[in-house]
Write an enzyme that holds these catalytic residues in place. Structure first.
Site, PDB file in Angstrom:
ATOM      1  N   LYS A  44      25.925 -21.847  38.811  1.00 32.23           N
ATOM      2  CA  LYS A  44      24.554 -21.449  38.516  1.00 32.23           C
ATOM      3  C   LYS A  44      24.344 -21.562  37.008  1.00 32.23           C
ATOM      4  O   LYS A  44      25.135 -21.016  36.223  1.00 32.23           O
ATOM      5  CB  LYS A  44      24.315 -19.997  38.970  1.00 32.23           C
ATOM      6  CG  LYS A  44      24.280 -19.828  40.491  1.00 32.23           C
ATOM      7  CD  LYS A  44      22.996 -20.387  41.072  1.00 32.23           C
ATOM      8  CE  LYS A  44      22.807 -19.979  42.527  1.00 32.23           C
ATOM      9  NZ  LYS A  44      21.584 -20.596  43.093  1.00 32.23           N
ATOM     10  N   ASP A  46      23.504 -25.863  39.975  1.00 29.13           N
ATOM     11  CA  ASP A  46      22.165 -25.420  40.384  1.00 29.13           C
ATOM     12  C   ASP A  46      21.440 -24.808  39.195  1.00 29.13           C
ATOM     13  O   ASP A  46      21.861 -23.787  38.661  1.00 29.13           O
ATOM     14  CB  ASP A  46      22.278 -24.394  41.520  1.00 29.13           C
ATOM     15  CG  ASP A  46      20.919 -24.065  42.132  1.00 29.13           C
ATOM     16  OD1 ASP A  46      19.904 -24.600  41.657  1.00 29.13           O
ATOM     17  OD2 ASP A  46      20.886 -23.269  43.087  1.00 29.13           O
ATOM     18  N   GLU A  75      20.974 -29.574  41.054  1.00 27.91           N
ATOM     19  CA  GLU A  75      19.993 -29.000  41.970  1.00 27.91           C
ATOM     20  C   GLU A  75      18.828 -28.384  41.196  1.00 27.91           C
ATOM     21  O   GLU A  75      19.039 -27.633  40.242  1.00 27.91           O
ATOM     22  CB  GLU A  75      20.716 -27.933  42.807  1.00 27.91           C
ATOM     23  CG  GLU A  75      19.860 -27.260  43.847  1.00 27.91           C
ATOM     24  CD  GLU A  75      20.691 -26.303  44.710  1.00 27.91           C
ATOM     25  OE1 GLU A  75      21.940 -26.398  44.709  1.00 27.91           O
ATOM     26  OE2 GLU A  75      20.077 -25.447  45.362  1.00 27.91           O
ATOM     27  N   ASP A  87      15.591 -28.039  45.869  1.00 23.63           N
ATOM     28  CA  ASP A  87      15.766 -26.787  46.613  1.00 23.63           C
ATOM     29  C   ASP A  87      14.431 -26.048  46.673  1.00 23.63           C
ATOM     30  O   ASP A  87      13.668 -26.207  47.630  1.00 23.63           O
ATOM     31  CB  ASP A  87      16.874 -25.932  45.988  1.00 23.63           C
ATOM     32  CG  ASP A  87      17.049 -24.594  46.721  1.00 23.63           C
ATOM     33  OD1 ASP A  87      16.366 -24.363  47.735  1.00 23.63           O
ATOM     34  OD2 ASP A  87      17.874 -23.772  46.276  1.00 23.63           O
ATOM     35  N   LYS A 112      16.710 -24.292  53.596  1.00 30.68           N
ATOM     36  CA  LYS A 112      17.048 -22.883  53.828  1.00 30.68           C
ATOM     37  C   LYS A 112      16.173 -22.342  54.947  1.00 30.68           C
ATOM     38  O   LYS A 112      14.950 -22.563  54.937  1.00 30.68           O
ATOM     39  CB  LYS A 112      16.835 -22.051  52.557  1.00 30.68           C
ATOM     40  CG  LYS A 112      17.831 -22.380  51.469  1.00 30.68           C
ATOM     41  CD  LYS A 112      17.593 -21.566  50.214  1.00 30.68           C
ATOM     42  CE  LYS A 112      18.599 -21.963  49.141  1.00 30.68           C
ATOM     43  NZ  LYS A 112      18.215 -21.484  47.805  1.00 30.68           N
TER      44      LYS A 112
HETATM   45 MG    MG Z   1      19.411 -23.549  44.819  1.00 27.75          MG
END
Ligand code: MG
Length: 376
Positions: free
Chosen positions: A163, A192, A219, A244, A268
Site C-alpha cells: 500500500k 496499490d 493499482e 480498482d 470487489k
Molecule cells: Mg485497491
C-alpha cells in the site's frame, strides 16, 4: 424455498493493528452481517462492508437500507431467483452495492445449502488448483515495510501487495525500492496507490521511476472518477495498470474497455453488488481480453469466502486479495488460511460455520425484519 425473515447485525471487527491506506486509517472494521431465514429452515449468511470513500455507503447507512428497503423488497422471494432479486433490489434503491452484496451472498449461501453444493459449483466449478493470497503491507517508513516484507517471505507468502499513495510520490518510490531490494529481484510484488498520486502526470512520473523494479502491476494510481486519465497513465508507462476504485459495475467496465484504461481489473463484491454481478463483470472482461482479480474491503470469513468462490469459478480471475480474516483479532467464521493458500472447505454454500455467540458479542446494533416486511 422462500425467504421469510432476516436478522441484521451491525458489527465492529477488532483489527490486530490499524489498517492504513492512502485515504483512511481504520482502528477497527465496521460491517453488517445479514442472516436470511427461509421457510425450509435453512439460513444463509451475507455481509456488507461499505467503504464510505468508494461507494458512499457507511455501515449504519447500509444497515438502515437493508432494514427499511432491501430486505422488505425481497421477502417472499426464492433465493434461486437471483436475477429477479437483483432487479428488485435495483428497483428499490439506486447504488448501495455493499448492502445489496449482503443479500446476494446470503442467497448464494442458501442456494448452496439447498443443493448440497459449494457455491463455486453453482458458478463454473473449479477453474483453479489453488487459491493464493498476498501479504498486504500498510503504508509505513521504507525500512519498516522492507523488514515486514522479508518476514512475510520467510513466513511462506508467495506474493506481496504494498500500500502506498500517502505524501510525496517519491517517498512511495523509496518505499517500493526498499522492499524490492530487501526481497530480491524476482519475488512477486504488486503496488496499490489507492488514488494517492491523484493526476496522470504525477502518476506517470512516479511509475517511470519504478520501471526497473519488476512490479506485477500498479493499482489505481489516480483518482477514481478519471477513467480517461487512467488511460493516459497506461499509455505512458510500461508497468501494467490495474483499475480498482474506478471500476464499480458494468458501466465503468464499459468505459474502461472503450478507453483502454486498464490491463487488469480489481473486482470487489462490495463495489458491484455481490457474487452475481461479479461473475458477469469477469465474463465481460474476458471477452475484452482483460485479466481480473477479486479484492475485498477487509471482510470477515462470510464475504471473503464468497469472493474466493467467485475466484475459484473463473479462469480469467488470476489473483485474489481477501485477507480480512487474517487482520481481525476476533472473527465470526472459520475460512481456512494455510500459507500461501486459502482452502475452501467444499461444504455446501459458503462452506463456513458462523459462530453465533461470537456474532452476538461483536454486534453493536441488531434488528429483525419479518414477513410483514417491517422491522419487528
Ligand atoms: Mg485497491
Amino acid at each position: 424455498m422462500k425467504i421469510i425473515s432476516a436478522t441484521i447485525h451491525a458489527v465492529r471487527f477488532p483489527l490486530r493493528e490499524p489498517f492504513i491506506i492512502s485515504y483512511a486509517t481504520y482502528p477497527d472494521m465496521p460491517a453488517v452481517i445479514l442472516k436470511l431465514e427461509t421457510d425450509t429452515g435453512l439460513v444463509g449468511y451475507g455481509e456488507a462492508v461499505p467503504d464510505e470513500h468508494v461507494t458512499g455507503e457507511y455501515f449504519l447507512s447500509a444497515y438502515e437500507v437493508l432494514k427499511e428497503i432491501l430486505v422488505p423488497s425481497i421477502i417472499g422471494e426464492n433465493p434461486f431467483n437471483i436475477e429477479e432479486i437483483h432487479h428488485k433490489m435495483d428497483a428499490a434503491i439506486w447504488g448501495n452495492p455493499a448492502a445489496k452484496a449482503a443479500i446476494d451472498i446470503a442467497c448464494y449461501d442458501l442456494m448452496g445449502k439447498a443443493t448440497g453444493q459449494p457455491v463455486y459449483n453453482l458458478l463454473g466449478g473449479q477453474a483453479h488448483d489453488k487459491l493464493e493470497y498476498p501479504r498486504v503491507l500498510s503504508i509505513e517508513a521504507p525500512e519498516i515495510m522492507a523488514d515486514k516484507a522479508v518476514k512475510a517471505v520467510r513466513d511462506g507468502y508467495s506474493s506481496l501487495k504494498l500500500k502506498v499513495g500517502k505524501g510525496d510520490p517519491m517517498d512511495d518510490v523509496a518505499r517500493i525500492k526498499a522492499v524490492r531490494k530487501a526481497v530480491g529481484p524476482e519475488f512477486p510484488i504488486r503496488v496499490d496507490v489507492n488514488q494517492g498520486w491523484r493526476t496522470p502526470g504525477v502518476a506517470a512520473a512516479a511509475i517511470r521511476e519504478l520501471e526497473g523494479e519488476n512490479l506485477k502491476w500498479i493499482e489505481q494510481p489516480i483518482r477514481m472518477g478519471d477513467i480517461r486519465g487512467l488511460a493516459d497513465v497506461r499509455r505512458k508507462v510500461a508497468v501494467p495498470v490495474m483499475a480498482d476504485e474506478t471500476l464499480h459495475g458494468m458501466e465503468e467496465l464499459h468505459e474502461i474497455v472503450r478507453l483502454e484504461a486498464a490491463d487488469v481489473l480489481n473486482i470487489k463484491l462490495m463495489k458491484c453488488g455481490g457474487i452475481f454481478p461479479a461473475v458477469h463483470i469477469a465474463k465481460a472482461a474476458e471477452a475484452a481480453g482483460l485479466q481480473c482479480q477479486v479484492g475485498s474491503m477487509v471482510e470477515s470469513s462470510v464475504a471473503s469466502s464468497a469472493g474466493y468462490h467467485v475466484v475459484m469459478s473463473r479462469a480469467n480471475i488470476q489473483s485474489a486479495e481477501l485477507t480480512g480474516p487474517l487482520l481481525f483479532s476476533e472473527e465470526i467464521g472459520d475460512l481456512k488460511y494455510e500459507l500461501p493458500e486459502v482452502l475452501l472447505s467444499g461444504e455446501p454454500g459458503l462452506g463456513i460455520e458462523v459462530d453465533e455467540a461470537q456474532l452476538e458479542k461483536l454486534t453493536v446494533k441488531k434488528d429483525e425484519v419479518g414477513l410483514a416486511g417491517r422491522a419487528s
